[in-house]
Design an enzyme around this catalytic site. Sequence first.
Site, short mmCIF file in Angstrom:
data_model
loop_
_atom_site.label_atom_id
_atom_site.label_comp_id
_atom_site.label_asym_id
_atom_site.label_seq_id
_atom_site.Cartn_x
_atom_site.Cartn_y
_atom_site.Cartn_z
N GLU A 1 -6.63 -7.70 -1.24
CA GLU A 1 -7.44 -7.49 -0.05
C GLU A 1 -8.89 -7.04 -0.03
O GLU A 1 -8.82 -6.18 -0.85
CB GLU A 1 -6.45 -6.53 1.26
CG GLU A 1 -5.36 -6.98 1.51
CD GLU A 1 -4.78 -6.00 2.64
OE1 GLU A 1 -5.35 -5.23 3.43
OE2 GLU A 1 -3.65 -5.75 2.45
N GLU B 1 0.83 -1.24 0.10
CA GLU B 1 -0.11 0.01 0.17
C GLU B 1 0.81 1.23 0.14
O GLU B 1 0.45 2.03 0.43
CB GLU B 1 -0.86 -0.03 1.33
CG GLU B 1 -2.01 -1.18 1.06
CD GLU B 1 -3.19 -0.70 2.08
OE1 GLU B 1 -2.88 -0.09 3.08
OE2 GLU B 1 -4.48 -1.19 1.74
#
Length: 803
Positions: free
Chosen positions: A461, A390
């Site tokens: 995710e 991320e």
Amino acid sequence: MQRIYLNDDWYFKAQFTEDLCGPEADLSGTEKVRLPHTVRETPFHYFDESVYQMVSGYRREILIKDEWRGKHLLLTFEGAAHEARVFVNGVSAAVHYCGYTAFTVDLAPYLVPGEKQVVAVRLDSRESLDQPPFGHVIDYMTYGGIYRDVYLEVKNPCYIEDIYAATPDVLRDDKTLKVDVTLNEMAPDLELSMCLDTWTETAPEDPSLLQHWDFEPEKVRFKTSCLTEEVNGAYLWSTDYPFLYVLTVTLKQAGQAVDSRQVRIGFREISFEKEGFYLNGDLLKLRGLNRHQSWPYVGYAMPKAPQQLDADMLKYELGCNMVRTSHYPQSQHFIDRCDELGLLVFTEIPGWQHIGGTRWKKIAVRNVREMVTQYRNHPSIILWGVRINESVDDDAFYHKTNQLAHELDYYRQTGGVRYLKGSHLYEDVYTFNDFIHSGHNRAVTDRDKAAPSDSPYFISEFNGHMYPTKAFDDEAHRLEQALRYCRVLDAVEGSEDIAGCTGWCMFDYNTHQDFGSGDRVCYHGVMDMFRNPKLAAAVYKSQSDAEPVLEISSSMNIGEYAASQMGDIYVFTNADSVRLYKNDLLIGEFYPDEDRFGSMPHPPVIIDDLIGDQLTEKEGLSEDAADRLKALFKEYTARGGELSPVAMARAAAFLKSRQLTFEEAAALCNKYISTWGDSAISWRFEAVKDGQVTAVRVKGPAHERMLRITADRQTLCEETGYDVATIHIEAIDENGNRLPYYQEPVCFETEGAIGLIGPAMISLQGGCAGTYVRSLGRSGSGTLTVKDLYGEAKVAFTVELKG
Ligand code: GAL
């Protein structure tokens, strides 16, 4: 020569002092420990992340045999969190800046006369270190300790430093095996020979399936030899049949064997394409979860068996075909087990959102090198994560990480996990954390809005923080978590250009103050921290056909719901249909909801009628009247015990036409929906597959409570160090249903050859708990006694020493 494991006889001191490195240390402030070790045992929750942040010291004496002098003495640390400086006989011999990859120190240059040599480690587990994943906040605890195996290998002056085995062209009969063998140094008159054998532990009983190949020896001309062999008729490695082989490489000098190494490999072809993921030429939808490597109390420090158990649970308890090792490379024991099970793995470099400065990035690039070289022979690994989880785009940095991964492994693609739509795609696969689903909106982002439309695409995710769920949350909450999984899994299964997804996440985990529910726990798992399943786990499990699954969303207690209105019951099952009986009366047979979840291999079954034919058969209503009354009851329950004005008017007209008073209708509702006054209601659910009842669950008021205690193993075997058994505890009623609000204490006592990990008294949470027992280095029997308010139970163990 085999590895000599050095997991025992370490001395640990919470504060590193120089004297630990010297020949005669003062051991008074130390504790004798065995690896895997954590610098600090922690409570289950409500503790501060500062407790494991320290500069600690480890010391061990190693006895060197005379005949080892003149040889290389390679000491490998599989994992030391997080900065490890190794001293050999007081001299600083190596420093390693990553808590998640292995490193090796050659003791030979530092030997002193005599048998006894001293190895000491200054271990820094502070989060202020200038190395990944540190530098900003992190949503997981990072712990500290020499928490994986340590072993010694004694090598001749010239030895095999590395083997990289790849299996391109596996879809032809004459399969190719390409092996790069790298030596530590060149020497005259060297020759390499190789052979390949079926790995017998998973090989079928049929001896004709056992295979063996001997390959022509080859002269060594360069430090790295690239050998290409044809392996006709080798069996493929796949998720259903993970056939493994052992490659043995022997180095000979002047005809004498001077070194030999083995690696386990599998023949398979993998490729992410725009239309999805191909395994051996067939499209396979990837369905999995993210896994952290942590446990209650000991953080990262667990040996082989619990590592393997997680892989088994992903495959068998959760029906996954894939796992992402968020957010770092994990134990070789875990990945080895994934190889054995056919569980596909996406592994990645350590990091979480933050990119540091020049030194930090250099370490991250080194981490790519270590990850790829240390894990590239595992057939289960299908993708390298070469981006900090991320993080934002950083062209120069990520060009480097990608290029390096490709240089070191030409046969695997790269991914890089981002939460950004439209970020620069340096990698081969756009791996995206898609947290769009918030309950009532679309389940997944329009992939073309996130990534180039021709790129392979994978959802790394989803869910997680969008809906934290505790095992002790109320039923409606636990159901909503499960349904969110259904919605996303269904959308991914139904899409033709999403390779698959890994949900966030396998189990709850300890986390920093900035995250979680204030008790330093992120309740994002489909299992709790002990790996007890929540309802959402059944969504996963029911997608596999390995065994019958029948999990009911409700305990069938109306008092759990506002205005006593229970609403629809969801059944997570892989059956063709579910029959519901109220006591012994068949209420109906219900089918998977293809309308709402038609893409899932096994959509949930929704039970929206608890009355069946009772209004016609017992109350004498016509079919039409019964249907209309049931429709009114349904609206009443769906609205939590009220009717809309329109439904009210419909109800009034209906009651008038039937000459029923409102009170009479309410009494029917109470009788058939709320089931008040029924002395002994039992709801029986039967899963029906191919016309046969394959599973039965009975729900009704609980009259008894008991603890179900299960141990994953009762024989602990010490081969390379201590062994651990995982114990699950569940409070259940007389029908085997979990009692989700049972929070009473249990106490543990151990006797004999076992010891307890964690506290001796805990409370169940959400009707479940767990504990761990470890072997103590001596053979014999041991007993775990679990006492609760009402009695006690004993679990017997045997400890065997095989070291
Ligand atoms: C993601 C992150 C994970 C975890 C998750 C919670 O953004 O990558 O590590 O924090 O959120 O939902």
